[in-house]
Design an enzyme around this catalytic site. Structure first.
Site, PDB file in Angstrom:
ATOM      1  N   HIS A   1       0.857  -1.192   0.000  1.00  0.00           N
ATOM      2  CA  HIS A   1       0.000   0.000   0.000  1.00  0.00           C
ATOM      3  C   HIS A   1       0.892   1.241   0.000  1.00  0.00           C
ATOM      4  O   HIS A   1       1.877   1.289   0.744  1.00  0.00           O
ATOM      5  CB  HIS A   1      -0.890  -0.010   1.241  1.00  0.00           C
TER       6      HIS A   1
ATOM      7  N   ARG B   1      -6.224   9.971  -0.422  1.00  0.00           N
ATOM      8  CA  ARG B   1      -5.956  10.369  -1.809  1.00  0.00           C
ATOM      9  C   ARG B   1      -7.259  10.450  -2.592  1.00  0.00           C
ATOM     10  O   ARG B   1      -7.444  11.320  -3.433  1.00  0.00           O
ATOM     11  CB  ARG B   1      -4.991   9.381  -2.473  1.00  0.00           C
TER      12      ARG B   1
END
Ligand SMILES: Cc1cc2nc3c(=O)[nH]c(=O)nc-3n(C[C@H](O)[C@H](O)[C@H](O)COP(=O)(O)OP(=O)(O)OC[C@H]3O[C@@H](n4cnc5c(N)ncnc54)[C@H](O)[C@@H]3O)c2cc1C
Length: 667
Positions: free
Chosen positions: A257, A273
């Site tokens: 990740h 994000r």
């Protein structure tokens, strides 16, 4: 010796295990659930970001449907997934979200009118439709073409797991925590249950079951730093491997990740994000658009993680005492957004970093996160090699994710697969239970074997100072996996990894412990789990060594192309009893039956060796579409990939969306 009997034994009390248990219990079967910890503390509880389902309620989700979700999932997987499974999944996800809403999950909702969002670094105004007001909303997540990730602020896994935990209580399903399955009872062809160890008393006993379901989550803890909880040691997959019969699929497919905090490795959600957060380098420069002009920070995870590593290799990382990192800037979103939708992120930053993300950038780097690999099953969740053994959730290789799973698709998988496997398990038990002769003798043999193994560990001399001990061997494993079986891989590193792991595996089977009692004993637990973790590590390392191509999260620097010609196939690992290493076989992924033939993902590097059948299949699909144009969605879908027939009847119905109602489509 205690032997218990049940219809369905579910090993694992996370989202996948609990939803499977509810499904089987609703078919009036006796179900038992085991968990290492109280079920509501399973790792599912830590999921922050959300769950994908194509509801199409939010303005940015308009026009979404199963087809778009299916396409995103297949591209995300880099064509490594089973497209039948991906189709079944995309169809089921909206039903799963709605069922959870009915069970009390407080999904965030659409609010009519204008609201601000940050998209591509710009503050924009979005206007939600009146008719969508109050319906379940979605955020941008997972590199999808439409916003479809449903969420409850940043505590999605928490609310989902609590709702399912309550549901299990309401259905009267017994959940035994601090109970570990340490071996599967089987006769080489049929699984008959498990040997269970009571982690408090140390008692070993057998539960014989018509069907056994492994739902034990991922195996991230074989890497040194991982976003996974410390209980994610992969024991379900390991005991399946130890049968010498069941196969593990694509163990080399491991996701890193992009945004775990440095140094602790705790995840801050991709929702950061998705909601508009930006990645910055040592100069404060937003670098992702330089590499990925189209998707920037929202390309798939394997791509963003690799771009970050590349950028750091170019000297653009931030040097710190805790190692090199980059920055995640969510201050751009504003304090109000963080307070409402990213509260847990704020708490993590405050408690573990001593910073305020509304003001300060967050130090992040790519970190082990998700296990795409696991126990290989067919589309019904059953092991094709060992009858009566099922697997579901992150522990399984159902195979929805191929070589990269999309953000938000994993929570969805746990409940969708649980809904389906609960039904298939019930079908299996109803149709085969009569034919199963439980064997108490076999149960006694397996319990005896486990008892002897534990007694052998406690009989070994305590480790001398400086000699091997469980902790030092484990650190060796973690370092090997981190250094050689990480984001970028190559032949020499993987060969070193396999040789080191073979050696560690042998040494781990001889190691002694200092606390040598058989009841509540963490050192004993660590000692019997370590060789099993090393066996999984070997499957991952050897799988990565033999797969000489780059696909999804598996990036070989010496074989940078995705090679559809030679490697459009799934790795199957099995472990002959007494062997020193696993044996690898391969299962073809057939282009001839794909609804979406291999192509460019739309992001990342375009470097593909084509499969000879791709062009042929494309032409065939075109002619099917031309022939059935106007025949409506259902006959066309049946000709392309007939997934509906594989679904339990109760789940075959269409998903309703507000767009259909507005257009007056038949309901
Ligand atoms: C930090 C983090 C954030 C995430 N966020 C998201 C997200 O926003 N969206 C998304 O889609 N996915 C997310 N994921 C992934 C997702 O949360 C997991 O894949 C999913 O929750 C796994 O659920 P599970 O039921 O398969 O396993 P788990 O929830 O891990 O449950 C495993 C269960 O098995 C039990 N168990 C294990 N071994 C044994 C044994 N030998 N005997 C008995 N019991 C055993 C454990 O006690 C536990 O109850 C995230 C993952 C992490 C690490």
């Amino acid at each position: 010796m205690r032997i218990e009997y049940t219809d369905v034994l579910v090993v694992g009390g996370g989202l996948a295990g609990l939803r499977t248990a509810v499904g089987a219990a609703r078919r009036r079967l006796r179900v038992e659930v085991l968990s290492l910890v109280p079920a509501k503390r399973s790792h599912s509880v830590a999921a922050q970001g959300g769950m994908q389902a194509s509801l199409g309620n939010a303005f940015k989700g308009m026009g979404d449907n199963e087809d778009v979700h299916f396409g995103d999932t297949v591209r995300g997987s880099d064509w490594g997934c089973d497209q039948l499974v991906a189709r079944m999944f995309a169809h089921m996800a909206p039903k799963a979200v709605r069922e959870l809403a009915a069970w009390g999950v407080p999904w965030n909702r659409v609010q009519r009118g204008a609201h601000e969002a940050v998209i591509d670094g710009e503050r924009v105004t979005l206007t939600e439709r009146d008719e969508a007001h109050g319906l379940i909303t979605a955020r941008d997540f997972g590199g999808t073409r439409k916003w479809r990730t449903c969420y409850t602020a940043d505590g999605t896994g928490h609310t989902m797991l609590y709702a399912l935990g309550d549901r299990a209580v309401a259905e009267g399903i017994p959940v035994r925590d601090r109970s570990e399955a340490v071996a599967l009872i089987h006769d080489g062809g049929r699984c008959q249950g498990a040997v269970v160890r009571d982690l408090e008393t140390g008692e070993l006993y057998a539960i014989l079951a018509a069907a056994t379901v492994i739902a034990t989550g991922g195996f991230g803890r074989i890497w040194g730093i991982s976003t996974n909880a410390i209980i994610n040691e992969g024991m379900g997959a390991a005991i399946a491997l130890e049968t010498g019969v069941a196969r593990l699929g694509n163990m080399e497919a491991v996701q890193f990740h992009p945004t775990a905090i440095v140094p602790a490795g705790i995840l801050v959600t991709e929702g950061c994000r998705g909601d508009g957060g930006l990645l910055r380098d040592v100069d404060g420069h937003r670098f992702m658009p330089d590499y990925e002009p189209e998707k920037a920070e929202l390309a798939s995870r394997d791509v963003v993680s690799r771009r970050m590593a590349e950028h750091m290799r170019r000297g653009k990382g931030v040097k710190s005492a805790a190692g090199e990192h980059l920055w995640l800037d969510i201050a751009v979103l504003g304090a109000a957004h963080i307070d409402h939708k990213l509260r847990e992120v704020k708490d993590i930053c405050r408690h573990f970093l001593g910073i305020d993300p509304a003001r300060d950038w967050i130090p992040v780097r790519p970190t082990q996160h998700y296990s795409m690999g696991g126990i290989r099953t067919d589309h019904r969740g059953e092991s094709p090699a060992l009858r009566g053994l099922f697997a579901v959730g992150e522990a399984a290789c159902w195979d929805l994710h191929g070589f990269n799973r999309l953000g938000g698709n994993s929570l969805a998988e746990t409940v969708v697969a649980g809904m389906l496997v609960g039904e298939y398990v019930a079908d299996f038990v109803e149709s085969h239970a009569g034919a199963l002769q439980f064997s108490p003798g076999l149960a006694r043999e397996f319990v005896g074997r486990e008892r002897a193994a534990l007694e052998a560990i406690t009989a070994r001399p305590a480790p001398a100072p400086g000699a091997d001990n469980v902790a030092s061997l484990r650190r060796g494993m973690e370092a090997t996996m981190t250094e050689h079986v990480g984001l970028f891989r190559n032949e020499a590193g993987l060969r070193t990894a396999v040789a080191t792991l073979v050696d560690l595996h042998a040494r781990a089977q001889r190691v002694g412990i200092a606390s040598r009692h058989l009841d509540a004993n963490p050192e004993l637990v660590a000692a019997y789990r370590l060789p099993r973790m090393l066996a999984l590590a070997l499957c991952a390392a050897q799988g990565a060594l033999e797969r000489r191509e780059s696909r999804g999260a598996h990036a070989r620097e010496d074989y940078p192309a995705r090679n559809d010609r030679d490697w459009l196939r799934r790795t199957l690992a099995w472990w002959p009893v007494g062997a020193a290493t696993p044996v690898l076989e391969y299962e073809p992924i057939r282009v001839e039956s794909m609804e979406l033939p291999p192509g460019f993902r739309g992001y990342g590097t375009r470097n593909i060796v084509e499969h000879p059948a791709t062009a042929l299949r494309e032409a065939e699909l075109e002619s099917i579409r031309a022939r059935l144009e106007g025949a409506g969605g259902a006959p066309l879908q049946a000709a392309l990939l007939d997934f509906r027939a594989r679904l339990p009847e109760r789940y075959r119905g269409d998903n309703e969306r507000i767009a259909d109602i507005e257009e007056g489509a038949p309901r």
